[in-house]
Write an enzyme that holds these catalytic residues in place. Structure first.
Site, mmCIF file in Angstrom:
data_model
loop_
_atom_site.group_PDB
_atom_site.id
_atom_site.type_symbol
_atom_site.label_atom_id
_atom_site.label_comp_id
_atom_site.label_asym_id
_atom_site.label_seq_id
_atom_site.Cartn_x
_atom_site.Cartn_y
_atom_site.Cartn_z
ATOM 1 C CG HIS A 110 -5.585 5.477 2.085
ATOM 2 N ND1 HIS A 110 -5.063 5.844 1.051
ATOM 3 C CD2 HIS A 110 -5.944 4.403 2.165
ATOM 4 C CE1 HIS A 110 -4.854 4.586 0.483
ATOM 5 N NE2 HIS A 110 -5.305 3.599 0.959
ATOM 6 C CE LYS A 136 -1.709 -4.104 -3.134
ATOM 7 N NZ LYS A 136 -2.486 -2.754 -2.280
ATOM 8 N NE ARG A 172 -11.528 0.299 -1.576
ATOM 9 C CZ ARG A 172 -10.500 -0.380 -2.343
ATOM 10 N NH1 ARG A 172 -10.010 0.762 -3.126
ATOM 11 N NH2 ARG A 172 -9.915 -1.329 -2.429
ATOM 12 C CB SER A 189 -3.415 3.454 -4.088
ATOM 13 O OG SER A 189 -3.491 4.293 -2.634
#
Length: 162
Positions: free
Chosen positions: A17, A41, A90, A128
């Site tokens: 990040h 989430k 990514r 994360s």
């Protein structure tokens, strides 16, 4: 003045990040890090903790502000007069999802464009959720997150640093 928004849940913020934040901050006059409530989430860290983490790790980048938000990203962007949304990629699988989101956002407000930045290779596998899992087993997370938040992550995971 060009204002950009880099949105995410940042649960917790990672070196990946931070790589995107550093690079995005050079592309705009002001970069707003939007810490969102993601209804799909269940975050480990509270909104306040996530905002605090990002403020700590970006304190030396002068053109950054950090704000929590809830609701549609384009509405948050409009409220901040932002014209650019920054998204990190990514892998190819990220692109497929992010493309749909970017196209939807553009349909909702054609004055806001999305810019994709690929994560630097050394962080392309970091997420994360991986950091949370490693910390929960007491593994070493220092290579994945900024040093100033390592203790906070272990504490929340109920572990001591290895």
């Amino acid at each position: 003045m060009r204002i950009g928004i880099y949105p995410g849940s940042f649960d917790p913020v990672t070196r990946g990040h931070l790589d995107i934040i550093d690079r995005a901050a050079r592309l705009v006059d002001e970069l707003v890090i939007g810490v969102l409530v993601n209804s799909s989430k269940k975050p480990l860290f509270s909104m306040e903790e996530r905002v605090d983490f990002i403020r700590r790790v970006t304190k030396n980048i002068p053109n950054i502000t950090v704000e929590a938000y809830d609701g549609l990203l384009v509405e948050f962007a409009k409220s901040r007069n932002a014209s650019v949304l920054v998204r990190g990629l990514r892998a190819v699988t990220d692109f497929e999802y992010e493309l749909q989101i970017a196209q939807t956002n553009h349909k909702l407000d054609s004055s806001i464009d999305t810019v994709f930045l690929t994560t630097s290779v050394e962080y392309s596998y970091v997420s994360s959720s991986i950091v949370r899992e490693i910390a929960s087993y007491g593994g070493d997370i220092r290579q994945f997150v900024p040093e100033c938040i390592v203790d906070d992550i272990y504490k929340k995971a109920g572990r001591k640093q290895p």
